[in-house]
Design a protein around this motif. Structure first.
Motif, PDB file in Angstrom:
ATOM      1  N   GLY A  41       5.769  11.218   2.098  1.00 38.29           N
ATOM      2  CA  GLY A  41       5.284  12.003   0.892  1.00 38.29           C
ATOM      3  C   GLY A  41       3.934  11.207   1.425  1.00 38.29           C
ATOM      4  N   CYS A  42       2.944  10.924   0.047  1.00 34.65           N
ATOM      5  CA  CYS A  42       2.249  10.298  -0.295  1.00 34.65           C
ATOM      6  C   CYS A  42       2.582   8.905  -1.478  1.00 34.65           C
ATOM      7  N   LEU A  43       1.978   7.836  -1.236  1.00 34.09           N
ATOM      8  CA  LEU A  43       2.364   7.044  -2.499  1.00 34.09           C
ATOM      9  C   LEU A  43       1.743   7.254  -3.472  1.00 34.09           C
ATOM     10  N   TRP A  44       0.277   6.689  -3.046  1.00 33.09           N
ATOM     11  CA  TRP A  44      -0.570   6.936  -4.235  1.00 33.09           C
ATOM     12  C   TRP A  44      -1.961   7.794  -3.539  1.00 33.09           C
ATOM     13  N   GLU A  45      -2.356   9.017  -4.868  1.00 32.09           N
ATOM     14  CA  GLU A  45      -2.990   9.583  -4.519  1.00 32.09           C
ATOM     15  C   GLU A  45      -4.262   9.356  -4.731  1.00 32.09           C
ATOM     16  N   TRP A  46      -5.479   9.457  -4.764  1.00 36.94           N
ATOM     17  CA  TRP A  46      -6.647   9.554  -5.690  1.00 36.94           C
ATOM     18  C   TRP A  46      -7.613  10.715  -5.119  1.00 36.94           C
ATOM     19  N   GLY A  67       2.414  -2.002   1.060  1.00 33.84           N
ATOM     20  CA  GLY A  67       3.137  -1.550   1.241  1.00 33.84           C
ATOM     21  C   GLY A  67       4.295  -1.448   2.150  1.00 33.84           C
ATOM     22  N   SER A  68       4.793  -0.971   1.857  1.00 31.67           N
ATOM     23  CA  SER A  68       6.542  -0.654   3.381  1.00 31.67           C
ATOM     24  C   SER A  68       6.087   0.960   2.109  1.00 31.67           C
ATOM     25  N   PHE A  69       6.348   1.747   3.166  1.00 30.64           N
ATOM     26  CA  PHE A  69       6.827   2.914   2.767  1.00 30.64           C
ATOM     27  C   PHE A  69       6.663   4.419   3.557  1.00 30.64           C
ATOM     28  N   ASP A  70       7.368   4.906   4.633  1.00 29.24           N
ATOM     29  CA  ASP A  70       7.433   6.195   5.420  1.00 29.24           C
ATOM     30  C   ASP A  70       6.500   7.146   4.807  1.00 29.24           C
ATOM     31  N   GLY A  71       5.710   6.701   4.629  1.00 27.79           N
ATOM     32  CA  GLY A  71       4.686   8.326   4.915  1.00 27.79           C
ATOM     33  C   GLY A  71       3.044   7.144   4.491  1.00 27.79           C
ATOM     34  N   LYS A  99       5.428  -0.327   7.024  1.00 28.70           N
ATOM     35  CA  LYS A  99       7.265   0.821   7.461  1.00 28.70           C
ATOM     36  C   LYS A  99       6.778   0.498   8.635  1.00 28.70           C
ATOM     37  N   ILE A 100       8.473   0.697   9.696  1.00 28.15           N
ATOM     38  CA  ILE A 100       8.507   0.312  10.777  1.00 28.15           C
ATOM     39  C   ILE A 100       8.781   2.388  11.033  1.00 28.15           C
ATOM     40  N   GLY A 101       7.710   3.164  11.518  1.00 27.87           N
ATOM     41  CA  GLY A 101       8.547   4.839  12.212  1.00 27.87           C
ATOM     42  C   GLY A 101       7.092   5.720  12.273  1.00 27.87           C
ATOM     43  N   ASN A 102       7.668   6.466  12.274  1.00 23.77           N
ATOM     44  CA  ASN A 102       6.127   6.960  12.799  1.00 23.77           C
ATOM     45  C   ASN A 102       5.410   7.716  12.167  1.00 23.77           C
ATOM     46  N   ASN A 103       6.035   8.231  10.751  1.00 29.19           N
ATOM     47  CA  ASN A 103       5.859   9.182   9.961  1.00 29.19           C
ATOM     48  C   ASN A 103       4.887   7.914   8.883  1.00 29.19           C
ATOM     49  N   THR A 104       4.697   6.682   8.878  1.00 29.20           N
ATOM     50  CA  THR A 104       3.388   5.773   8.392  1.00 29.20           C
ATOM     51  C   THR A 104       2.738   6.483   8.465  1.00 29.20           C
ATOM     52  N   MET A 117     -17.914   2.646   5.755  1.00 28.62           N
ATOM     53  CA  MET A 117     -16.483   1.375   5.208  1.00 28.62           C
ATOM     54  C   MET A 117     -16.922   0.060   6.044  1.00 28.62           C
ATOM     55  N   ASP A 118     -17.338  -0.647   5.638  1.00 26.70           N
ATOM     56  CA  ASP A 118     -17.792  -1.858   5.901  1.00 26.70           C
ATOM     57  C   ASP A 118     -16.318  -3.388   6.056  1.00 26.70           C
ATOM     58  N   SER A 119     -16.566  -4.007   7.049  1.00 27.43           N
ATOM     59  CA  SER A 119     -15.360  -4.705   7.348  1.00 27.43           C
ATOM     60  C   SER A 119     -14.289  -5.080   6.943  1.00 27.43           C
ATOM     61  N   CYS A 120     -14.080  -2.999   6.781  1.00 29.69           N
ATOM     62  CA  CYS A 120     -12.401  -2.897   6.591  1.00 29.69           C
ATOM     63  C   CYS A 120     -11.053  -3.671   7.768  1.00 29.69           C
ATOM     64  N   ARG A 121     -10.148  -3.019   7.441  1.00 26.90           N
ATOM     65  CA  ARG A 121      -8.872  -3.864   7.896  1.00 26.90           C
ATOM     66  C   ARG A 121      -7.664  -2.651   7.712  1.00 26.90           C
ATOM     67  N   VAL A 122      -6.954  -2.021   8.771  1.00 27.27           N
ATOM     68  CA  VAL A 122      -6.500  -1.263   8.242  1.00 27.27           C
ATOM     69  C   VAL A 122      -5.450  -0.665   9.376  1.00 27.27           C
ATOM     70  N   GLY A 123      -4.150  -1.321   9.427  1.00 31.39           N
ATOM     71  CA  GLY A 123      -3.441  -0.913  10.103  1.00 31.39           C
ATOM     72  C   GLY A 123      -1.725  -0.784   9.288  1.00 31.39           C
ATOM     73  N   CYS A 124      -0.846  -0.748  10.582  1.00 33.33           N
ATOM     74  CA  CYS A 124       0.704   0.140   9.854  1.00 33.33           C
ATOM     75  C   CYS A 124       1.446  -1.469  10.657  1.00 33.33           C
ATOM     76  N   TRP A 125       2.564  -0.702  12.098  1.00 34.97           N
ATOM     77  CA  TRP A 125       3.807  -1.723  12.592  1.00 34.97           C
ATOM     78  C   TRP A 125       3.026  -2.214  13.499  1.00 34.97           C
ATOM     79  N   THR A 126       3.359  -3.170  14.587  1.00 37.05           N
ATOM     80  CA  THR A 126       3.641  -3.541  15.880  1.00 37.05           C
ATOM     81  C   THR A 126       3.917  -5.147  16.270  1.00 37.05           C
ATOM     82  N   ASN A 127       4.800  -5.065  16.709  1.00 43.92           N
ATOM     83  CA  ASN A 127       5.963  -6.317  17.458  1.00 43.92           C
ATOM     84  C   ASN A 127       4.352  -6.989  18.044  1.00 43.92           C
TER      85      ASN A 127
END
Length: 228
Positions: A41-46, A67-71, A99-104, A117-127
């Motif tokens: 689901g969603c961990l934190w909703e505003w 965080g590390s969350f499957d959602g 979190k490693i997963g396709n739902n992340t 959105m200025d000078s922001c960094r958004v990411g999940c997981w990669t090797n």
């Protein structure tokens, strides 16, 4: 709301707010680590404080959401688009969902109109050598939002459009790397987005994918640099 140093947040709640400002002392210094016993689901909703009401003027600066969350780690607005957010400003903010997963997902925008959105960094997981998971920025409905000098990567999708009606979003001098797709559109009601002066490189399979989209221009690319 002033945030300093290191904070651990344990939440499954919806945060309802308007005219909110959160300022930290830097991405590497003010870190909000989100934890929960939820498994999806969603961990934190505003969202808006009133059902079906628009909300305005959300400003966050100089901090990290981790965080590390499957959602979905952090979400703006409700999934049913019942509370449009007008003017969202994020400056020097980082969202990382490791979190490693396709739902992340690291950051989801539901009905966000206008802002920067200025000078922001958004990411999940990669090797770093071709294995990429999740969606860094998931836009389900947004218009007139400008992205400048942002990094969307370390995920299967850097910027992913789906859901509702999106148009006229601009990405200027942004970076996308370690992704399967840098920009991807999966909504038939999304288009007229501009990507200019940006860099796409490092273990990126495709710069753009758009199996569906509004007739005409879905993405317009101007002056971008394609690396290895």
């Amino acid at each position: 709301m002033a945030m300093r140093d290191y904070h651990s947040l344990r939440t499954t709640d919806v945060v309802e707010l308007k005219g909110f400002r959160m300022i930290g002392s830097g991405i590497g210094r003010t870190r909000l680590v989100l934890t929960t016993e939820m498994t999806s689901g969603c961990l934190w909703e505003w969202s808006s404080g009133a059902p079906g009401a628009d909300w305005f003027d959300i400003n966050i600066e100089h901090l990290s959401f981790l965080g590390s969350f499957d959602g979905v780690l952090h979400q703006m607005g409700k999934d049913d688009f019942s509370d449009f957010l007008n003017i969202f400003t994020a400056r020097n903010v980082q969202w990382i969902n490791g979190k490693i997963g396709n739902n992340t997902e690291a950051l989801r925008l539901n009905g966000v109109y206008g802002g920067h959105m200025d000078s922001c960094r958004v990411g999940c997981w990669t090797n770093g050598i071709g294995a990429n998971y999740g969606k860094a920025l998931h836009i389900r409905q947004s218009q007139f939002l400008k992205h400048t000098a942002c990094s969307y990567g370390n995920a299967a999708y850097g910027v992913y459009f789906s859901g509702g009606w999106s148009d006229t979003n601009t990405f200027d001098t942004c970076d996308a790397e370690n992704v399967c797709y840098a920009w991807y559109n999966n909504s038939p009601n999304s288009g007229l987005h501009t990507v200019k002066n940006s860099r796409i490189s490092y273990w990126t399979n495709y710069a753009v994918g758009a199996p569906v989209g509004r007739p005409g221009s879905v993405f317009k690319f101007e002056g971008n640099s394609l690396g290895p």
